[in-house]
Design a protein around this motif. Structure first.
Motif, short mmCIF file in Angstrom:
data_model
loop_
_atom_site.label_atom_id
_atom_site.label_comp_id
_atom_site.label_asym_id
_atom_site.label_seq_id
_atom_site.Cartn_x
_atom_site.Cartn_y
_atom_site.Cartn_z
N HIS A 1 0.83 -1.20 0.00
CA HIS A 1 0.00 0.00 0.00
C HIS A 1 0.86 1.25 0.00
N VAL A 2 1.95 1.23 0.78
CA VAL A 2 2.82 2.41 0.83
C VAL A 2 3.48 2.64 -0.51
N GLU A 3 3.96 1.57 -1.18
CA GLU A 3 4.58 1.73 -2.48
C GLU A 3 3.57 2.23 -3.50
N LEU B 1 -2.42 8.94 2.83
CA LEU B 1 -2.36 8.64 4.26
C LEU B 1 -3.09 7.36 4.63
N ASN B 2 -4.07 6.96 3.84
CA ASN B 2 -4.85 5.77 4.19
C ASN B 2 -4.00 4.52 4.38
N VAL C 1 -2.51 1.45 8.31
CA VAL C 1 -2.67 0.00 8.50
C VAL C 1 -1.88 -0.48 9.71
N THR C 2 -0.63 0.00 9.84
CA THR C 2 0.21 -0.43 10.96
C THR C 2 -0.39 -0.01 12.30
N TYR C 3 -0.91 1.22 12.38
CA TYR C 3 -1.51 1.70 13.63
C TYR C 3 -2.78 0.92 13.96
N LEU C 4 -3.63 0.69 12.97
CA LEU C 4 -4.90 0.03 13.23
C LEU C 4 -4.71 -1.43 13.61
N GLU D 1 -8.61 3.53 21.36
CA GLU D 1 -7.34 3.75 20.65
C GLU D 1 -7.56 3.89 19.16
N THR D 2 -8.49 3.12 18.62
CA THR D 2 -8.81 3.25 17.19
C THR D 2 -9.38 4.63 16.89
#
Length: 288
Positions: free
Chosen positions: A41-43, A105-106, A110-113, A121-122
């Motif tokens: 996703h980041v790439e 940003l979406n 993924v890592t945080y969620l 926290e979500t």
């Protein structure tokens, strides 16, 4: 890009020259086909094309590393901020640039969620992402704590009526001053503006009577506006109490309580109390 000056090969070359890490990420994809979905996703976000805003002609290239640092800082601040002290986020315009920022940003969330432990926290992660978007697009964020004071602010309808009352009282003062013989240019100009929509001239012999009638009319309007404020306030309070009675009766009764008054003297006699209440409850009454 809009003028079609370069073909696809030239655009790809320019894009690779502008983002050198794109070649390394492409090589990493070839050597590691089993990478996690988050890296993919980041790439994909790094492969976003250059976006042209619909409002200006400036071409903006999104820097993902800077966006990630802003996101980390916003999420960290949100986690350490109480819920009641969060700022009130503005409504951002739907432009191409803003949509591209959100799309970039979406995948970073993924890592945080995935590491989120509970719903609170979500919520902090999502709110921090929204704050990061506002900071990236340079949107104005109100001061923290405004959401808690918003409910106690003066309603817009009351502010408008109070402004009318203030202007009417100022005009009454000018008219009274002119009737008393004050002929200053500012006073005369205000009186002429007050009678601008009528056929009344300041040189008429009955101008004093016209001024008195105009002053009485303004006083009646002020009284009517004051009654309107009281009527609207009572109606609003009654509506809020009825709604609160349906949702939380304990909170309603607590708001209706009066402060306790401790008397300095002795309490009433027990015999008098019994006689008083026996007169109310001992006699049967038939109600419809």
């Amino acid at each position: 890009m809009r003028s079609k000056i370069f073909d696809d090969a030239d655009l790809e070359r320019l894009r690779r020259e502008a983002i050198p890490s794109l070649n390394e990420s492409a090589m990493a994809r070839d050597t590691a086909p089993h990478a996690t979905d988050q890296h993919l996703h980041v790439e994909a976000a790094m492969d976003l094309p250059v976006v042209v805003d619909s409002n200006d002609d400036e071409i903006v290239s999104h820097e993902l590393e800077q966006m990630r640092s802003i996101l980390d800082e916003a999420i960290l601040e949100t986690r350490s901020t109480p819920l009641e002290n969060r700022p009130r986020l503005p409504r951002i315009p739907l432009s191409k640039r803003n949509r591209a920022v959100v799309r970039a940003l979406n995948p970073m969330l993924v890592t945080y969620l995935e590491a989120s432990r509970d719903l609170c926290e979500t919520d902090s992660i999502l709110f921090g992402a929204a704050v990061a978007v506002c900071r990236i697009i340079v949107a104005k964020i109100p001061m923290a704590g405004r959401a808690t004071t918003q409910s106690s602010a003066i309603p817009a309808w009351r502010k408008r009526i109070e402004d009318r009352i203030v202007k009417a009282r100022a005009l009454i003062g000018r008219l009274t001053s002119f009737r008393s013989g004050n002929n200053k240019p500012r006073i005369v100009r205000t009186v002429r503006m007050a009678f601008a929509a009528t056929n009344i001239s300041l040189s008429q012999p009955d101008i004093t009577q016209k001024l008195t009638e105009r002053i009485d009319e303004l006083k009646q309007k002020i009284a009517a506006w004051g009654k309107r404020i009281r009527r609207f306030t009572q109606r609003s309070r009654r509506f809020n109490q009825n709604r609160l009675f349906q949702s939380d009766q304990k909170r309603l009764y607590k708001s209706l309580e009066r402060p306790k008054v401790c008397g300095a003297g002795q309490g009433p006699d027990q015999v008098d109390i019994i006689a008083f209440w026996r007169g109310l409850w001992s006699e049967p009454v038939n109600h419809s």
